[in-house]
Design a protein around this motif. Structure first.
Motif, PDB file in Angstrom:
ATOM      1  N   MET A   5       0.053 -16.201   4.526  1.00 12.78           N
ATOM      2  CA  MET A   5      -0.816 -15.285   3.795  1.00 12.78           C
ATOM      3  C   MET A   5      -0.010 -14.512   2.758  1.00 12.78           C
ATOM      4  SD  MET A   5      -3.303 -12.197   5.188  1.00 12.78           S
ATOM      5  CE  MET A   5      -4.519 -13.298   5.929  1.00 12.78           C
ATOM      6  N   THR A   6      -0.515 -14.479   1.542  1.00  8.10           N
ATOM      7  CA  THR A   6       0.161 -13.763   0.458  1.00  8.10           C
ATOM      8  C   THR A   6      -0.070 -12.261   0.587  1.00  8.10           C
ATOM      9  OG1 THR A   6      -1.771 -13.890  -0.984  1.00  8.10           O
ATOM     10  CG2 THR A   6      -0.195 -15.732  -1.073  1.00  8.10           C
ATOM     11  N   TYR A   7       0.713 -11.480  -0.184  1.00  7.50           N
ATOM     12  CA  TYR A   7       0.508 -10.032  -0.170  1.00  7.50           C
ATOM     13  C   TYR A   7      -0.886  -9.642  -0.668  1.00  7.50           C
ATOM     14  CZ  TYR A   7       5.273  -8.990   1.239  1.00  7.50           C
ATOM     15  OH  TYR A   7       6.436  -8.886   1.951  1.00  7.50           O
ATOM     16  N   PRO A   8      -1.387 -10.265  -1.750  1.00  5.49           N
ATOM     17  CA  PRO A   8      -2.784  -9.955  -2.123  1.00  5.49           C
ATOM     18  C   PRO A   8      -3.767 -10.260  -0.996  1.00  5.49           C
ATOM     19  CG  PRO A   8      -1.673 -11.033  -3.948  1.00  5.49           C
ATOM     20  CD  PRO A   8      -0.739 -11.105  -2.785  1.00  5.49           C
ATOM     21  N   GLY A   9      -3.492 -11.325  -0.244  1.00  2.33           N
ATOM     22  CA  GLY A   9      -4.347 -11.638   0.902  1.00  2.33           C
ATOM     23  C   GLY A   9      -4.307 -10.549   1.953  1.00  2.33           C
ATOM     24  N   HIS A  10      -3.117 -10.013   2.194  1.00  2.00           N
ATOM     25  CA  HIS A  10      -2.985  -8.918   3.156  1.00  2.00           C
ATOM     26  C   HIS A  10      -3.703  -7.664   2.663  1.00  2.00           C
ATOM     27  CE1 HIS A  10      -0.397 -10.307   6.414  1.00  2.00           C
ATOM     28  NE2 HIS A  10       0.272 -11.028   5.537  1.00  2.00           N
ATOM     29  N   GLY A 290      -7.544   5.717   8.992  1.00  3.37           N
ATOM     30  CA  GLY A 290      -8.278   4.450   8.982  1.00  3.37           C
ATOM     31  C   GLY A 290      -7.361   3.273   8.703  1.00  3.37           C
ATOM     32  N   LEU A 291      -6.443   3.443   7.751  1.00  2.00           N
ATOM     33  CA  LEU A 291      -5.460   2.387   7.470  1.00  2.00           C
ATOM     34  C   LEU A 291      -4.554   2.161   8.672  1.00  2.00           C
ATOM     35  CD1 LEU A 291      -4.479   3.325   3.789  1.00  2.00           C
ATOM     36  CD2 LEU A 291      -5.876   1.373   4.534  1.00  2.00           C
ATOM     37  N   SER A 292      -4.211   3.257   9.371  1.00  2.00           N
ATOM     38  CA  SER A 292      -3.376   3.143  10.567  1.00  2.00           C
ATOM     39  C   SER A 292      -4.083   2.349  11.655  1.00  2.00           C
ATOM     40  CB  SER A 292      -3.024   4.545  11.071  1.00  2.00           C
ATOM     41  OG  SER A 292      -2.320   4.479  12.295  1.00  2.00           O
ATOM     42  N   ASN A 293      -5.379   2.584  11.839  1.00  2.00           N
ATOM     43  CA  ASN A 293      -6.152   1.806  12.819  1.00  2.00           C
ATOM     44  C   ASN A 293      -6.175   0.326  12.452  1.00  2.00           C
ATOM     45  OD1 ASN A 293      -8.670   4.412  13.245  1.00  2.00           O
ATOM     46  ND2 ASN A 293      -6.716   4.141  14.285  1.00  2.00           N
ATOM     47  N   ALA A 294      -6.359   0.053  11.157  1.00  2.00           N
ATOM     48  CA  ALA A 294      -6.323  -1.340  10.712  1.00  2.00           C
ATOM     49  C   ALA A 294      -4.952  -1.955  10.989  1.00  2.00           C
ATOM     50  CB  ALA A 294      -6.649  -1.418   9.216  1.00  2.00           C
ATOM     51  N   ALA A 295      -3.901  -1.170  10.788  1.00  2.00           N
ATOM     52  CA  ALA A 295      -2.539  -1.641  11.071  1.00  2.00           C
ATOM     53  C   ALA A 295      -2.374  -1.954  12.558  1.00  2.00           C
ATOM     54  CB  ALA A 295      -1.525  -0.590  10.631  1.00  2.00           C
ATOM     55  N   THR A 296      -2.946  -1.109  13.422  1.00  2.00           N
ATOM     56  CA  THR A 296      -2.868  -1.350  14.871  1.00  2.00           C
ATOM     57  C   THR A 296      -3.538  -2.666  15.242  1.00  2.00           C
ATOM     58  OG1 THR A 296      -2.835   1.013  15.401  1.00  2.00           O
ATOM     59  CG2 THR A 296      -3.583  -0.479  17.130  1.00  2.00           C
ATOM     60  N   ILE A 297      -4.736  -2.886  14.706  1.00  2.00           N
ATOM     61  CA  ILE A 297      -5.496  -4.097  15.034  1.00  2.00           C
ATOM     62  C   ILE A 297      -4.759  -5.346  14.558  1.00  2.00           C
ATOM     63  CG2 ILE A 297      -7.651  -5.344  14.610  1.00  2.00           C
ATOM     64  CD1 ILE A 297      -8.917  -2.454  14.281  1.00  2.00           C
ATOM     65  N   ARG A 298      -4.290  -5.307  13.309  1.00  2.00           N
ATOM     66  CA  ARG A 298      -3.614  -6.499  12.756  1.00  2.00           C
ATOM     67  C   ARG A 298      -2.253  -6.732  13.406  1.00  2.00           C
ATOM     68  NH1 ARG A 298      -5.598  -8.981   8.610  1.00  2.00           N
ATOM     69  NH2 ARG A 298      -3.621  -9.432   7.553  1.00  2.00           N
ATOM     70  N   ALA A 299      -1.556  -5.656  13.764  1.00  2.00           N
ATOM     71  CA  ALA A 299      -0.287  -5.821  14.484  1.00  2.00           C
ATOM     72  C   ALA A 299      -0.539  -6.373  15.885  1.00  2.00           C
ATOM     73  CB  ALA A 299       0.455  -4.488  14.559  1.00  2.00           C
ATOM     74  N   GLY A 300      -1.622  -5.885  16.537  1.00  2.00           N
ATOM     75  CA  GLY A 300      -1.972  -6.414  17.850  1.00  2.00           C
ATOM     76  C   GLY A 300      -2.332  -7.892  17.796  1.00  2.00           C
ATOM     77  N   ASN A 301      -3.060  -8.285  16.758  1.00  2.00           N
ATOM     78  CA  ASN A 301      -3.378  -9.709  16.569  1.00  2.00           C
ATOM     79  C   ASN A 301      -2.127 -10.541  16.332  1.00  2.00           C
ATOM     80  OD1 ASN A 301      -6.152  -9.502  16.899  1.00  2.00           O
ATOM     81  ND2 ASN A 301      -6.528  -9.063  14.742  1.00  2.00           N
ATOM     82  N   ALA A 302      -1.210 -10.006  15.507  1.00  2.00           N
ATOM     83  CA  ALA A 302       0.045 -10.718  15.232  1.00  2.00           C
ATOM     84  C   ALA A 302       0.856 -10.876  16.508  1.00  2.00           C
ATOM     85  CB  ALA A 302       0.849  -9.970  14.170  1.00  2.00           C
ATOM     86  N   ARG A 313       4.657  -8.677   6.762  1.00  2.00           N
ATOM     87  CA  ARG A 313       3.969  -8.594   5.465  1.00  2.00           C
ATOM     88  C   ARG A 313       2.798  -7.613   5.516  1.00  2.00           C
ATOM     89  NH1 ARG A 313       3.593 -13.930   1.759  1.00  2.00           N
ATOM     90  NH2 ARG A 313       5.826 -14.412   1.656  1.00  2.00           N
ATOM     91  N   GLY A 314       2.063  -7.656   6.611  1.00  2.00           N
ATOM     92  CA  GLY A 314       0.959  -6.716   6.763  1.00  2.00           C
ATOM     93  C   GLY A 314       1.442  -5.283   6.795  1.00  2.00           C
ATOM     94  N   ALA A 315       2.588  -5.053   7.430  1.00  2.00           N
ATOM     95  CA  ALA A 315       3.143  -3.696   7.511  1.00  2.00           C
ATOM     96  C   ALA A 315       3.521  -3.179   6.124  1.00  2.00           C
ATOM     97  CB  ALA A 315       4.366  -3.696   8.425  1.00  2.00           C
ATOM     98  N   ILE A 316       4.125  -4.024   5.335  1.00  2.00           N
ATOM     99  CA  ILE A 316       4.488  -3.620   3.963  1.00  2.00           C
ATOM    100  C   ILE A 316       3.228  -3.311   3.155  1.00  2.00           C
ATOM    101  CG2 ILE A 316       5.489  -4.431   1.787  1.00  2.00           C
ATOM    102  CD1 ILE A 316       7.512  -6.035   3.523  1.00  2.00           C
TER     103      ILE A 316
END
Length: 454
Positions: A5-10, A290-302, A313-316
């Motif tokens: 996944m590219t950065y624009p995708g993230h 809200g961005l932090s919650n999204a970060a939690t979900i995507r980090a949990g999925n990763a 990449r998602g963290a950046i």
């Protein structure tokens, strides 16, 4: 496919997931904001009392919210592993823990008056705040249950419904407040007590909505079937993750609550100005949250997929998005302070000039901590996604209690800087947390996901 996944995708994926969460947090914040604005119109003393009461309430609430926030990464990881049973088990035990905690905190809410007096608050403000808490305190039960169920839905990426339920609750709160605070539409004029009743009604409506949705739309999880049956293994897992998350939240909220108590020592006008400035700063913080919650979900999925590249990449991407929000907020607070503060007061308020002067200075300090406040909550979100909570808890406690609170007292009272000094302490505590937590994530993320893959 996520590995490439590219950065624009993230950026796009975080926006799709995160914007409804941001909207939900802003709608939730609007509930407190409505109380502040309407009580500010009603009177400075009423505003000061509810500012104090709200700080007290949220110290207790946010520790309990740790169980709901623990559910979010656990459900996200289980969803990535396609483990439906773990989704149900973690959510159900999150509800159990929230109910137990709410029952334990009710005495502290019911008998808050001696505690507020011991904290050297003005007697009349403490009395009014305690009366408010005797009613509004009951809202902690539905509020904590709603936190768990919203975390469950968000982790399943059903963030739109989280947004709309919260918007509906905010509208209910505004209408009930308007009726009961001022006595509109034939209702009795109850002032502060009207705001307390509206708060409880709002939390109950939120709970009903989220339960109905979960039962009807996600029947496969059977959250409430045989709800009374214990699951001690999962109970322990949610408790193990939820307590340090709750303590981390407590460390941060106690920093802000202590600042409210310190402002109360200066006087009710500075405390009212503090309440206004803190509400404005909190509004922008909801975006980072809200961005932090999204970060939690995507980090949990990763973590569930053992995908290190996706995590990094998602963290950046989410950190860059938070930084952009901070820059815009700094510009807003520095250029529009007086118009923003004026929203909370009637034009003929006799203390208007004083509150504007104090509040404008506090907003300038709030602009200073936007960058670090955003950075620390993003780092916490990423670490929670990796279910890393104990060391971040220690870092937060050191930052807020060993750096932030002593600095607030030192600059506010020893150096005689009053409210500006108290808020300078907030800046220093948040900055320390941001540095430590970001370092923790970037030093740990590779090892955590690599270890889970092995």
């Amino acid at each position: 496919m996520n590995k490439t996944m590219t950065y624009p995708g993230h950026f796009r994926a975080i926006a799709i997931l995160g914007l409804p969460l941001v909207g939900g947090h802003l709608a939730q914040f609007a509930i407190g904001l409505t109380d502040t604005v309407m009580l500010g119109w009603y009177g400075v003393e009423a505003l000061a009392a509810v500012t104090l009461a709200s700080s007290y309430f949220f110290v207790l609430f946010l520790f309990g919210a740790g169980f709901g926030l623990a559910v979010m990464p656990m459900v996200a990881t289980a969803a990535a592993e396609e483990n439906e049973t773990s989704i149900r088990r973690s959510t159900r035990m999150g509800l159990w823990l929230s109910l137990i905690y709410a029952a334990l905190t009710m005495p502290l809410l019911w008998w808050s008056h001696p505690i507020l007096v011991a904290l050297k608050q003005e007697p009349q403000v403490a009395q009014t705040a305690s009366e408010y808490l005797r009613v509004a305190g009951w809202g902690i039960i539905p509020a904590l249950l709603v936190m768990v169920l919203k975390s469950y839905l968000a982790a399943l990426e059903r963030t739109q419904i989280v947004l709309w339920i919260t918007v509906a609750a905010a509208l209910v709160n505004a209408v009930t407040n308007y009726a009961l605070i001022f006595g509109n539409w034939g209702a009795p004029e109850l002032g502060v007590m009207g705001a307390a009743i509206a708060s409880v009604v709002t939390q109950i409506v939120s709970l009903l909505c989220v339960v109905i949705y979960a039962v009807r739309v996600l029947p496969e999880h059977s959250l409430f079937q045989r709800f009374w049956r214990p699951d001690w293994e999962m109970f322990a897992s949610v408790l193990k993750l939820g307590v340090p998350i709750g303590l981390t939240l407590l460390a941060e909220v106690s920093l802000f609550a202590t600042s409210a108590f310190m402002m109360g020592w200066i006087g009710k006008v500075p405390l009212a100005a503090h309440g206004i400035a803190l509400n404005l700063a909190s509004a922008t913080f909801m975006i980072h949250l809200g961005l932090s919650n999204a970060a939690t979900i995507r980090a949990g999925n990763a973590l569930g997929r053992r995908d290190r590249a996706h995590l990094e990449r998602g963290a950046i991407a989410v950190t860059v998005m938070s930084l952009a929000v901070s820059i815009l907020t700094i510009i807003l607070f520095l250029t529009c302070a007086e118009p923003l503060i004026s929203l909370f007061m009637e034009p003929d308020n006799p203390q208007r000039t004083q509150i504007l002067a104090i509040g404008s200075g506090l907003l300038a300090m709030a602009a200073l901590f936007q960058l670090v406040d955003g950075a620390q909550v993003i780092a916490l979100g990423l670490l929670r996604g990796l279910q890393d909570a104990k060391i971040p808890m220690i870092m937060a406690a050191l930052s807020y209690w060993a750096v932030g609170i002593p600095s607030s007292y030192y600059f506010g009272f020893v150096q005689g800087m009053d409210g500006i000094g108290i808020w300078l302490g907030l800046v220093l505590g948040l900055a320390c947390a941001a540095v430590l937590l970001m370092a923790r994530f970037w030093l740990r993320s590779v090892r955590t996901v690599a270890a889970s893959a092995g």
